[in-house]
Design a protein around this motif. Structure first.
Motif, PDB file in Angstrom:
ATOM      1  N   TYR A   1       0.836  -1.205   0.000  1.00 42.68           N
ATOM      2  CA  TYR A   1       0.000   0.000   0.000  1.00 42.68           C
ATOM      3  C   TYR A   1       0.868   1.251   0.000  1.00 42.68           C
ATOM      4  O   TYR A   1       0.633   2.200  -0.762  1.00 42.68           O
ATOM      5  CB  TYR A   1      -0.910  -0.013   1.223  1.00 42.68           C
ATOM      6  CG  TYR A   1      -1.851   1.170   1.304  1.00 42.68           C
ATOM      7  CD1 TYR A   1      -3.072   1.153   0.645  1.00 42.68           C
ATOM      8  CD2 TYR A   1      -1.505   2.299   2.050  1.00 42.68           C
ATOM      9  CE1 TYR A   1      -3.937   2.238   0.717  1.00 42.68           C
ATOM     10  CE2 TYR A   1      -2.356   3.383   2.129  1.00 42.68           C
ATOM     11  CZ  TYR A   1      -3.575   3.343   1.457  1.00 42.68           C
ATOM     12  OH  TYR A   1      -4.416   4.420   1.530  1.00 42.68           O
ATOM     13  N   GLN A   2       1.879   1.253   0.886  1.00 40.57           N
ATOM     14  CA  GLN A   2       2.772   2.397   0.976  1.00 40.57           C
ATOM     15  C   GLN A   2       3.535   2.605  -0.336  1.00 40.57           C
ATOM     16  O   GLN A   2       3.750   3.729  -0.779  1.00 40.57           O
ATOM     17  CB  GLN A   2       3.755   2.228   2.138  1.00 40.57           C
ATOM     18  CG  GLN A   2       3.119   2.262   3.524  1.00 40.57           C
ATOM     19  CD  GLN A   2       2.501   3.601   3.836  1.00 40.57           C
ATOM     20  OE1 GLN A   2       3.001   4.633   3.395  1.00 40.57           O
ATOM     21  NE2 GLN A   2       1.417   3.603   4.596  1.00 40.57           N
ATOM     22  N   ALA A   3       3.953   1.490  -0.942  1.00 42.43           N
ATOM     23  CA  ALA A   3       4.706   1.591  -2.198  1.00 42.43           C
ATOM     24  C   ALA A   3       3.851   2.208  -3.297  1.00 42.43           C
ATOM     25  O   ALA A   3       4.324   3.061  -4.067  1.00 42.43           O
ATOM     26  CB  ALA A   3       5.192   0.205  -2.618  1.00 42.43           C
ATOM     27  N   VAL A   4       2.589   1.786  -3.378  1.00 41.76           N
ATOM     28  CA  VAL A   4       1.695   2.311  -4.406  1.00 41.76           C
ATOM     29  C   VAL A   4       1.366   3.775  -4.139  1.00 41.76           C
ATOM     30  O   VAL A   4       1.370   4.609  -5.049  1.00 41.76           O
ATOM     31  CB  VAL A   4       0.397   1.477  -4.472  1.00 41.76           C
ATOM     32  CG1 VAL A   4      -0.626   2.136  -5.393  1.00 41.76           C
ATOM     33  CG2 VAL A   4       0.702   0.059  -4.942  1.00 41.76           C
ATOM     34  N   GLN A   5       1.090   4.093  -2.863  1.00 37.53           N
ATOM     35  CA  GLN A   5       0.677   5.443  -2.509  1.00 37.53           C
ATOM     36  C   GLN A   5       1.793   6.474  -2.635  1.00 37.53           C
ATOM     37  O   GLN A   5       1.549   7.647  -2.902  1.00 37.53           O
ATOM     38  CB  GLN A   5       0.142   5.449  -1.065  1.00 37.53           C
ATOM     39  CG  GLN A   5      -1.185   4.720  -0.885  1.00 37.53           C
ATOM     40  CD  GLN A   5      -2.320   5.420  -1.578  1.00 37.53           C
ATOM     41  OE1 GLN A   5      -2.504   6.621  -1.410  1.00 37.53           O
ATOM     42  NE2 GLN A   5      -3.082   4.685  -2.376  1.00 37.53           N
ATOM     43  N   THR A   6       3.022   6.033  -2.415  1.00 35.51           N
ATOM     44  CA  THR A   6       4.121   7.003  -2.346  1.00 35.51           C
ATOM     45  C   THR A   6       5.163   6.778  -3.446  1.00 35.51           C
ATOM     46  O   THR A   6       6.300   7.215  -3.308  1.00 35.51           O
ATOM     47  CB  THR A   6       4.817   6.922  -0.970  1.00 35.51           C
ATOM     48  OG1 THR A   6       5.380   5.613  -0.801  1.00 35.51           O
ATOM     49  CG2 THR A   6       3.840   7.195   0.152  1.00 35.51           C
ATOM     50  N   LYS A   7       4.784   6.112  -4.517  1.00 35.16           N
ATOM     51  CA  LYS A   7       5.738   5.791  -5.567  1.00 35.16           C
ATOM     52  C   LYS A   7       6.393   7.050  -6.138  1.00 35.16           C
ATOM     53  O   LYS A   7       7.617   7.102  -6.341  1.00 35.16           O
ATOM     54  CB  LYS A   7       5.032   5.014  -6.690  1.00 35.16           C
ATOM     55  CG  LYS A   7       5.927   4.655  -7.864  1.00 35.16           C
ATOM     56  CD  LYS A   7       7.051   3.740  -7.441  1.00 35.16           C
ATOM     57  CE  LYS A   7       7.911   3.339  -8.624  1.00 35.16           C
ATOM     58  NZ  LYS A   7       9.071   2.536  -8.217  1.00 35.16           N
ATOM     59  N   GLN A   8       5.600   8.095  -6.362  1.00 34.47           N
ATOM     60  CA  GLN A   8       6.149   9.301  -6.971  1.00 34.47           C
ATOM     61  C   GLN A   8       7.157   9.982  -6.050  1.00 34.47           C
ATOM     62  O   GLN A   8       8.184  10.478  -6.481  1.00 34.47           O
ATOM     63  CB  GLN A   8       5.017  10.279  -7.311  1.00 34.47           C
ATOM     64  CG  GLN A   8       4.184   9.841  -8.509  1.00 34.47           C
ATOM     65  CD  GLN A   8       3.136  10.880  -8.867  1.00 34.47           C
ATOM     66  OE1 GLN A   8       2.595  11.548  -7.992  1.00 34.47           O
ATOM     67  NE2 GLN A   8       2.883  11.023 -10.148  1.00 34.47           N
ATOM     68  N   GLN A   9       6.843  10.013  -4.740  1.00 35.86           N
ATOM     69  CA  GLN A   9       7.742  10.699  -3.817  1.00 35.86           C
ATOM     70  C   GLN A   9       8.878   9.806  -3.307  1.00 35.86           C
ATOM     71  O   GLN A   9       9.834  10.278  -2.707  1.00 35.86           O
ATOM     72  CB  GLN A   9       6.951  11.207  -2.595  1.00 35.86           C
ATOM     73  CG  GLN A   9       5.892  12.234  -2.921  1.00 35.86           C
ATOM     74  CD  GLN A   9       4.572  11.592  -3.346  1.00 35.86           C
ATOM     75  OE1 GLN A   9       4.444  10.372  -3.298  1.00 35.86           O
ATOM     76  NE2 GLN A   9       3.629  12.404  -3.765  1.00 35.86           N
TER      77      GLN A   9
END
Length: 270
Positions: free
Chosen positions: A79-87
């Motif tokens: 979840y964290q990887a998907v949510q924060t991929k750009q940053q």
């Protein structure tokens, strides 16, 4: 199914349907219903309701819990990887015992923030046993404790010494003591037994409250020398020196968390 497993995990850890409902912000009948549906799905009993507040777990629940913890940890990372991929932001939850959190962690956090800008740190303060349990349950990523606790899946590293002192007026009392799962409780208990002290005791589950009372001239206590500034105190002998420890899981941590733990160990040696 994921909601059922989340409910199962909380019930397993609390051994109490009512407490689980409070943590999950749902009604107790909802918790019971979700557990029943999960039991029907697996075709087996997971908890034994004995009529007491605390439920018993079955061997099947033990097996399921081990897998559920890993599953939810993997889900959280996904979840964290998907949510924060750009940053490219990585989340690191630190669990710290009271003295370490108040008197050592602030300077360390500054160093961590500067060294690992890609990591978003958050801090939870609890006693030493709670930190260990939170690490085992994958609710924190790195822990700092004040007593040499251990567990099969946990690595422990000694960071630095901490000198305990006797603070306050022992003639007036009362003795201000932490709960028995805290890091300093063992030393306080030993001191009272060695000195054959049987005075009034007030249990306080927060170091800063104890320090605040001592600064107002109320009570006496064993506290870290780091917390004793501005309080009348006397240094105790070397047997009242303890260590602060870093703890982390033996497996399952990301490469960034591993590097973070290595940096902390190097930082403590400076």
């Amino acid at each position: 199914m994921f909601k059922w497993l989340e409910t199962f995990k909380v019930v397993y850890e609390t051994k109490n349907f009512s407490k689980a409902s409070e943590i999950l912000f749902v009604s107790q009948p909802t918790v019971s219903s979700q557990i029943k549906q999960l039991e029907n799905e697996f075709g087996t009993q997971l908890f034994i309701r004995s009529g007491r507040k605390e439920v018993l777990v079955t061997p099947q629940a033990e097996i399921l819990y081990e897998r559920v913890v890993d599953l939810m940890d993997d889900w959280d990372k996904l979840y964290q990887a998907v949510q924060t991929k750009q940053q490219q932001i990585i989340r690191c939850v630190i669990g710290a015992s009271h003295t370490f959190a108040n008197y050592v962690l602030p300077s360390l956090l500054i160093q961590l923030h500067q060294r690992f800008p890609q990591i978003r740190f958050s801090v939870r303060m609890m006693n030493s046993l709670e930190v260990l349990q939170a690490l085992e349950h994958h609710t924190v990523d790195i822990g700092f404790i004040e007593k040499p606790l251990s567990a099969p899946n946990i690595k422990r590293f000694s960071l630095m010494e901490d000198q305990l002192v006797l603070a306050g007026d022992t003639e007036k009392g009362p003795w201000l003591v932490r709960e028995n799962t805290s890091g300093v409780y063992y030393y306080t208990k030993r001191f009272l037994e060695e000195k054959d002290i049987d005075g009034p005791v007030m249990e306080i589950q927060n170091n800063e409250v104890i320090v605040g009372l001592l600064k107002q001239g109320f009570g006496c206590s064993l506290i870290s020398e780091r917390a004793a500034e501005g309080i009348a105190h006397q240094r105790l002998d070397d047997s009242y020196k303890r260590n602060f420890y870093l703890i982390r899981r033996k497996s399952g941590s990301s490469e960034d968390i591993e590097k973070c733990a290595e940096f902390i160990c190097e930082w403590s040696e400076q």
